[in-house]
Write an enzyme that holds these catalytic residues in place. Structure first.
Site, PDB file in Angstrom:
ATOM      1  N   LYS A 150       3.134   7.090  -5.639  1.00  0.00           N
ATOM      2  CA  LYS A 150       4.598   6.962  -5.553  1.00  0.00           C
ATOM      3  C   LYS A 150       5.240   8.349  -5.573  1.00  0.00           C
ATOM      4  CE  LYS A 150       5.167   2.505  -7.928  1.00  0.00           C
ATOM      5  NZ  LYS A 150       5.789   1.738  -6.825  1.00  0.00           N
ATOM      6  N   ARG A 181      -0.031  -7.721  -6.451  1.00  0.00           N
ATOM      7  CA  ARG A 181      -0.473  -8.947  -5.778  1.00  0.00           C
ATOM      8  C   ARG A 181      -1.994  -9.094  -5.849  1.00  0.00           C
ATOM      9  NH1 ARG A 181       2.359  -7.204  -0.261  1.00  0.00           N
ATOM     10  NH2 ARG A 181       3.711  -6.209  -1.785  1.00  0.00           N
TER      11      ARG A 181
END
Ligand code: BES
Ligand code: ZN
Ligand code: ZN
Length: 484
Positions: free
Chosen positions: A258, A332
């Site tokens: 990130k 996920r």
């Protein structure tokens, strides 16, 4: 804070301050006749006024909706928190449901008084200890049913305290709050609560269970992963509801690292798991006739020589192969294996909660959670049942075109979409790949990425964790317990 209801007129009750809710936009002008008599607190449209002489605090609210009562109670707390006031008395204010009216005010006080000050040298703790309701009814001339009021006070305290419990977990720093710490907290919570058990599974177990997607995310972390399974099992459970929580104790993004600005706040990527813990606490204390499970996937997503990589293909527990194209779409992967595990326990309703996508925040803003799933009725019914909770939700609808976007020639599914649009829904559709046919209609996905962590205080939510997911799901469980 202690809450009680006394069957006496307001003026016969002893307290340091009287709190009056006023439904009047011109609050300031109504009460200010002599400037010297007043202190002012935060005028913001509805406003609040404290009259020194009579020790009366007037708080403006827009109407008697439950959420306005919560906000009013929070404003009252803020007005007095730095003053030497130990007790507040107030009349009863009735909205549609008596129980809910009391419950809302209690929730407002407890949620509004939360503070995460562990790392501050100067702790400004409030002196407020007692909130006393009089059975004197202020606006509707109705008689108070003390039993309903007491139940409201009790439920309000349980639900708000469960929410604050979750906030403490989310706010804790990543250096301290590791997967092992989460497992220890879960074990300790189980010891404190009635009818609650907790099992913790380590990486050896995850390997045995083929939870390779979960393990891949953990690989570059120095902190081992934990699969945590709590069960609240009352004697006559009418239904089994299973919550699965994303417990990323830190999300650096992994090799798809990130940018610096986006990494800050990622200690809050454990909010789904933390909410599930709060829900177990609340369900047990409310003694709901529903069996409630919390299945938490706790791990960090870090970088290192052994990190999982974009281009990897992973075989999940459910036997669905996953092409990894972005290691920052890690939640996920963890959820895929945890949802697979959860389905072995045969849920009547299966709910996952996760700070899953930035796209959900872009789509809905920071105040609202996205609700997804295949069963329209289940989602609509959920929204109806949580309408009084004060939490905001919107349904994101699946469609077959978006489903195309997570296809890949290399594996059964890709962990990111081929389009830059619709990311919250394509993440939901990814999870759907791991839901068995017999459970398709029983499953709901809640993306709490927006409201879970508050960057700018709003309503009764301070900066930091909000405990998103706890209240709405406890309201939901409470409603289905009634009808089951
Ligand atoms: N934990 C983040 C999602 C998130 C973003 C939560 C902002 C709260 C606030 C998640 O793991 C993530 O990084 N998702 C990516 C997915 C993308 C790579 C497809 C995102 O949303 O950018
Ligand atoms: Zn991520
Ligand atoms: Zn994440």
């Amino acid at each position: 804070m202690k809450f009680e209801i006394i069957n006496q007129p307001l003026d016969q009750i002893q307290a340091d301050l009287t709190l009056v809710f006023v439904i009047d936009k011109n609050l300031k002008h109504k009460f200010i006749k002599d400037e010297k008599e007043f202190d002012f607190f935060g005028f913001d449209g509805s406003g609040s006024v404290l009259i020194q002489k009579t020790k009366t605090l007037y708080i403006g609210i827009e109407n008697l909706d439950y959420e306005e009562l919560r906000l009013g109670a929070c404003k009252a707390f803020e007005a007095v928190k730095s003053l030497n006031i130990k007790s507040i008395k107030l009349a009863s204010y009735l909205s549609k449901c008596q129980k809910m009216s009391f419950q809302s005010i209690v929730e407002g006080f407890i949620l509004g008084s939360y503070e995460f000050n562990k790392y501050k040298k100067e702790k400004k703790e409030s002196k407020l200890q007692n909130i006393i309701f009089s059975t004197q009814e202020e606006l509707n001339d109705e008689t108070i049913d003390v039993n309903k009021a007491e139940l409201g006070l009790k439920n309000g305290q349980i639900i708000a305290n469960a929410t604050n419990f979750t906030k403490n977990i989310v706010n804790e720093i990543p250096e301290i709050y590791t997967p092992i710490k989460m497992a220890n907290d879960a074990k300790n919570l189980a010891k404190e609560l009635k009818n609650v058990t907790c099992e913790v599974y380590d990486e050896e177990f995850l390997k045995k269970e083929n939870m390779n997607a979960f393990l891949a995310v953990n690989r570059a972390s120095v902190h081992p992963p934990r699969l945590i399974h709590m069960i609240y099992k009352p004697q006559n459970a009418k239904k089994r509801v299973i919550f699965v929580g994303k417990g990323l104790t830190y999300d650096s993004g992994g090799l798809s690292l990130k940018p610096a600005d986006y990494m800050v706040t990622m200690k809050a990527d454990k909010s789904g798991a933390a909410a599930a813990l709060g829900i177990i606490k609340g369900a047990s204390e409310l003694e709901l006739d529903i069996e409630v499970h919390a299945i938490l996937g706790a791990t960090e997503n870090m970088i290192g020589g052994n990190a999982y990589k974009p281009d990897d293909v992973i075989m999940s527990r459910e036997g669905v192969s996953i092409e990894v194209k972005n290691t920052d779409a890690e939640g996920r992967l963890v959820l895929a294996d945890c949802l697979s595990w959860a389905q072995d326990f045969k849920p009547d309703i299966l709910i996952d909660m996760a700070t899953l996508t930035g796209a959900c925040v872009v789509g809905l803003g920071e105040y609202t959670s996205g609700i997804m799933g295949n069963n329209e009725e289940l989602k609509e019914d959920f929204r109806k049942k949580i309408s009084k909770s004060g939490e905001l939700t919107t349904i994101f609808h699946f469609n077959k075109h978006l489903k195309e976007l997570i296809k890949t020639p290399i594996a059964d599914v890709c962990n990111i979409s081929s389009s830059r649009y619709g990311g919250a829904i394509t993440a939901g559709l990814f999870l759907d790949k791991f839901i068995r046919d017999e459970n398709k209609q029983k499953w709901m996905h809640q993306d709490i990425a927006g409201p879970a962590y508050v960057q700018k205080a709003w309503g009764y939510n301070q900066h930091g964790a909000s405990g998103a997911g706890v209240r709405m799901n406890l309201y939901y469980l409470n409603e289905i317990a009634k009808e089951a």
